[in-house]
Structure formats: C-alpha cells, structure tokens
Design a protein around this motif. Structure first.
Motif, PDB file in Angstrom:
ATOM      1  N   GLU A 150      47.835  44.760   2.247  1.00  0.00           N
ATOM      2  CA  GLU A 150      46.506  44.185   2.024  1.00  0.00           C
ATOM      3  C   GLU A 150      45.459  45.116   2.610  1.00  0.00           C
ATOM      4  OE1 GLU A 150      45.783  41.198   0.587  1.00  0.00           O
ATOM      5  OE2 GLU A 150      47.802  40.423   0.397  1.00  0.00           O
ATOM      6  N   LYS A 151      44.341  45.283   1.903  1.00  0.00           N
ATOM      7  CA  LYS A 151      43.208  46.041   2.415  1.00  0.00           C
ATOM      8  C   LYS A 151      42.314  45.074   3.181  1.00  0.00           C
ATOM      9  CE  LYS A 151      39.110  48.475   0.955  1.00  0.00           C
ATOM     10  NZ  LYS A 151      38.264  48.855  -0.160  1.00  0.00           N
ATOM     11  N   VAL A 152      42.058  45.377   4.474  1.00  0.00           N
ATOM     12  CA  VAL A 152      41.295  44.465   5.312  1.00  0.00           C
ATOM     13  C   VAL A 152      40.188  45.210   6.046  1.00  0.00           C
ATOM     14  CG1 VAL A 152      43.195  42.841   5.667  1.00  0.00           C
ATOM     15  CG2 VAL A 152      42.889  44.717   7.260  1.00  0.00           C
ATOM     16  N   GLU A 153      39.112  44.499   6.318  1.00  0.00           N
ATOM     17  CA  GLU A 153      38.020  44.938   7.182  1.00  0.00           C
ATOM     18  C   GLU A 153      37.846  43.863   8.241  1.00  0.00           C
ATOM     19  OE1 GLU A 153      34.446  45.617   4.969  1.00  0.00           O
ATOM     20  OE2 GLU A 153      35.549  46.456   3.286  1.00  0.00           O
ATOM     21  N   VAL A 154      37.013  44.128   9.227  1.00  0.00           N
ATOM     22  CA  VAL A 154      36.728  43.112  10.240  1.00  0.00           C
ATOM     23  C   VAL A 154      35.956  41.985   9.567  1.00  0.00           C
ATOM     24  CG1 VAL A 154      35.501  42.631  12.376  1.00  0.00           C
ATOM     25  CG2 VAL A 154      36.729  44.773  12.121  1.00  0.00           C
ATOM     26  N   GLY A 155      36.435  40.758   9.739  1.00  0.00           N
ATOM     27  CA  GLY A 155      35.803  39.592   9.130  1.00  0.00           C
ATOM     28  C   GLY A 155      36.445  39.159   7.824  1.00  0.00           C
ATOM     29  N   THR A 156      37.399  39.925   7.300  1.00  0.00           N
ATOM     30  CA  THR A 156      38.069  39.581   6.054  1.00  0.00           C
ATOM     31  C   THR A 156      39.033  38.417   6.276  1.00  0.00           C
ATOM     32  OG1 THR A 156      37.994  41.893   5.367  1.00  0.00           O
ATOM     33  CG2 THR A 156      39.513  40.468   4.184  1.00  0.00           C
ATOM     34  N   ILE A 157      39.028  37.456   5.359  1.00  0.00           N
ATOM     35  CA  ILE A 157      39.974  36.342   5.407  1.00  0.00           C
ATOM     36  C   ILE A 157      41.052  36.611   4.363  1.00  0.00           C
ATOM     37  CG2 ILE A 157      40.286  33.874   5.026  1.00  0.00           C
ATOM     38  CD1 ILE A 157      37.430  33.508   6.059  1.00  0.00           C
ATOM     39  N   VAL A 158      42.313  36.627   4.804  1.00  0.00           N
ATOM     40  CA  VAL A 158      43.440  36.979   3.953  1.00  0.00           C
ATOM     41  C   VAL A 158      44.492  35.878   4.038  1.00  0.00           C
ATOM     42  CG1 VAL A 158      45.186  38.734   3.496  1.00  0.00           C
ATOM     43  CG2 VAL A 158      43.021  39.413   4.481  1.00  0.00           C
ATOM     44  N   THR A 159      45.133  35.578   2.911  1.00  0.00           N
ATOM     45  CA  THR A 159      46.239  34.630   2.890  1.00  0.00           C
ATOM     46  C   THR A 159      47.541  35.420   2.814  1.00  0.00           C
ATOM     47  OG1 THR A 159      44.855  33.023   1.763  1.00  0.00           O
ATOM     48  CG2 THR A 159      47.223  32.645   1.702  1.00  0.00           C
ATOM     49  N   LEU A 160      48.418  35.206   3.795  1.00  0.00           N
ATOM     50  CA  LEU A 160      49.677  35.943   3.912  1.00  0.00           C
ATOM     51  C   LEU A 160      50.843  34.969   3.853  1.00  0.00           C
ATOM     52  CD1 LEU A 160      48.696  37.977   7.094  1.00  0.00           C
ATOM     53  CD2 LEU A 160      48.445  38.728   4.742  1.00  0.00           C
ATOM     54  N   ASP A 161      52.052  35.512   3.737  1.00  0.00           N
ATOM     55  CA  ASP A 161      53.233  34.689   3.923  1.00  0.00           C
ATOM     56  C   ASP A 161      53.221  34.176   5.360  1.00  0.00           C
ATOM     57  OD1 ASP A 161      54.073  35.109   1.361  1.00  0.00           O
ATOM     58  OD2 ASP A 161      55.464  36.716   1.868  1.00  0.00           O
ATOM     59  N   ARG A 162      53.911  33.070   5.611  1.00  0.00           N
ATOM     60  CA  ARG A 162      53.863  32.395   6.909  1.00  0.00           C
ATOM     61  C   ARG A 162      54.161  33.378   8.029  1.00  0.00           C
ATOM     62  NH1 ARG A 162      54.163  26.863   8.294  1.00  0.00           N
ATOM     63  NH2 ARG A 162      52.874  26.689   6.446  1.00  0.00           N
ATOM     64  N   GLN A 163      53.243  33.451   8.999  1.00  0.00           N
ATOM     65  CA  GLN A 163      53.361  34.319  10.166  1.00  0.00           C
ATOM     66  C   GLN A 163      53.352  33.457  11.415  1.00  0.00           C
ATOM     67  OE1 GLN A 163      53.340  37.860  10.100  1.00  0.00           O
ATOM     68  NE2 GLN A 163      53.481  37.703   7.873  1.00  0.00           N
ATOM     69  N   LYS A 164      54.083  33.880  12.410  1.00  0.00           N
ATOM     70  CA  LYS A 164      54.121  33.154  13.675  1.00  0.00           C
ATOM     71  C   LYS A 164      53.079  33.750  14.609  1.00  0.00           C
ATOM     72  CE  LYS A 164      57.750  30.741  15.205  1.00  0.00           C
ATOM     73  NZ  LYS A 164      58.958  30.346  15.763  1.00  0.00           N
ATOM     74  N   ALA A 165      52.211  32.911  15.145  1.00  0.00           N
ATOM     75  CA  ALA A 165      51.141  33.365  16.032  1.00  0.00           C
ATOM     76  C   ALA A 165      51.586  33.298  17.487  1.00  0.00           C
ATOM     77  CB  ALA A 165      49.899  32.501  15.835  1.00  0.00           C
ATOM     78  N   ASP A 166      50.891  34.065  18.352  1.00  0.00           N
ATOM     79  CA  ASP A 166      51.171  33.967  19.776  1.00  0.00           C
ATOM     80  C   ASP A 166      50.452  32.738  20.339  1.00  0.00           C
ATOM     81  OD1 ASP A 166      48.538  34.748  19.779  1.00  0.00           O
ATOM     82  OD2 ASP A 166      48.840  36.607  20.892  1.00  0.00           O
ATOM     83  N   LYS A 167      50.498  32.571  21.655  1.00  0.00           N
ATOM     84  CA  LYS A 167      49.944  31.351  22.248  1.00  0.00           C
ATOM     85  C   LYS A 167      48.426  31.238  22.106  1.00  0.00           C
ATOM     86  CE  LYS A 167      49.658  33.292  26.873  1.00  0.00           C
ATOM     87  NZ  LYS A 167      50.467  34.434  27.121  1.00  0.00           N
ATOM     88  N   ASP A 168      47.734  32.380  21.870  1.00  0.00           N
ATOM     89  CA  ASP A 168      46.285  32.361  21.671  1.00  0.00           C
ATOM     90  C   ASP A 168      45.895  32.139  20.217  1.00  0.00           C
ATOM     91  OD1 ASP A 168      45.973  32.915  24.373  1.00  0.00           O
ATOM     92  OD2 ASP A 168      46.007  35.080  24.047  1.00  0.00           O
ATOM     93  N   GLY A 169      46.866  32.111  19.325  1.00  0.00           N
ATOM     94  CA  GLY A 169      46.581  31.923  17.909  1.00  0.00           C
ATOM     95  C   GLY A 169      46.245  33.213  17.187  1.00  0.00           C
ATOM     96  N   ASN A 170      46.709  34.360  17.721  1.00  0.00           N
ATOM     97  CA  ASN A 170      46.460  35.663  17.108  1.00  0.00           C
ATOM     98  C   ASN A 170      47.762  36.291  16.648  1.00  0.00           C
ATOM     99  OD1 ASN A 170      43.688  35.554  17.688  1.00  0.00           O
ATOM    100  ND2 ASN A 170      44.034  36.355  19.733  1.00  0.00           N
ATOM    101  N   ILE A 171      47.668  37.195  15.672  1.00  0.00           N
ATOM    102  CA  ILE A 171      48.826  37.983  15.244  1.00  0.00           C
ATOM    103  C   ILE A 171      48.419  39.444  15.155  1.00  0.00           C
ATOM    104  CG2 ILE A 171      49.905  36.091  13.971  1.00  0.00           C
ATOM    105  CD1 ILE A 171      48.896  37.364  11.409  1.00  0.00           C
TER     106      ILE A 171
END
Length: 102
Positions: A13-34
């Motif tokens: 996926e081509k991404v920039e800061v602020g881009t919203i992307v839909t991905l296959d299910r990803q597991k987030a860390d405790k802060d909700g980031n990947i």
C-alpha cells in the motif's frame, strides 16, 4: 512530500502521514499502534529502495477499528450430477491511520 510503500497483509500500500488504509486483520500493541514494513520510501526527490536503509525506516499506524468485509458467496455447480455447494466468507479487516514515517 514524503510517502512510503509498505507491506501489509500480503499486499503493498502507498501511504502518507494521515492516510487511512484498510488492511487484513493486524494485531496491535497495548497502545493501539502497529508497525508496518517499508518496501520503498520517497522523501522529496530522493527514492530509497535499499533494504539496509529501509530497515531503519519505521512506519507507525494507529488502529482505528476492527471490522469485517462484505460477504462473498461461493457457489459451485456441476450439471447433470446433482452436485451443488454454497459457501460464504467475510474477511477480517483492520482500519488504520498512518501517524509517522521516520
């Protein structure tokens, strides 16, 4: 303009800061980031595709929500044999917003 091509869920996926992307299910860390693995980085006029340089690049995204995709109906049919099969599938997805590219 800084953007990156990241590998996520078997796709790129081509991404920039602020881009919203839909991905296959990803597991987030405790802060909700990947963390997403960068494949290519464009920083203004400089394009970086060297794997050693890209190992230092981090693309961080915030998980907005976990959702399920649209229902896909799979039907199989063979004429004159009485064979019919119907199956459904909904893909597990994660919507993320890219927060930083360093």
């Amino acid at each position: 303009m800084v953007y990156a091509v990241v590998r996520a869920g078997g796709r790129q996926e081509k991404v920039e800061v602020g881009t919203i992307v839909t991905l296959d299910r990803q597991k987030a860390d405790k802060d909700g980031n990947i963390q997403l693995a960068a494949v290519l980085l464009v920083d203004g006029d400089k394009i970086t595709s060297d794997s050693q340089t890209l190992s230092g690049v981090t693309v961080t995204a915030e998980v907005l929500e976990n959702l399920r995709g649209p229902k896909i109906v799979i039907q199989k049919f063979k004429n004159k044999t009485g064979y019919k099969k119907r199956q459904g599938h909904r893909q597990e997805l994660t919507r993320v917003k890219v927060t930083t590219i360093k």
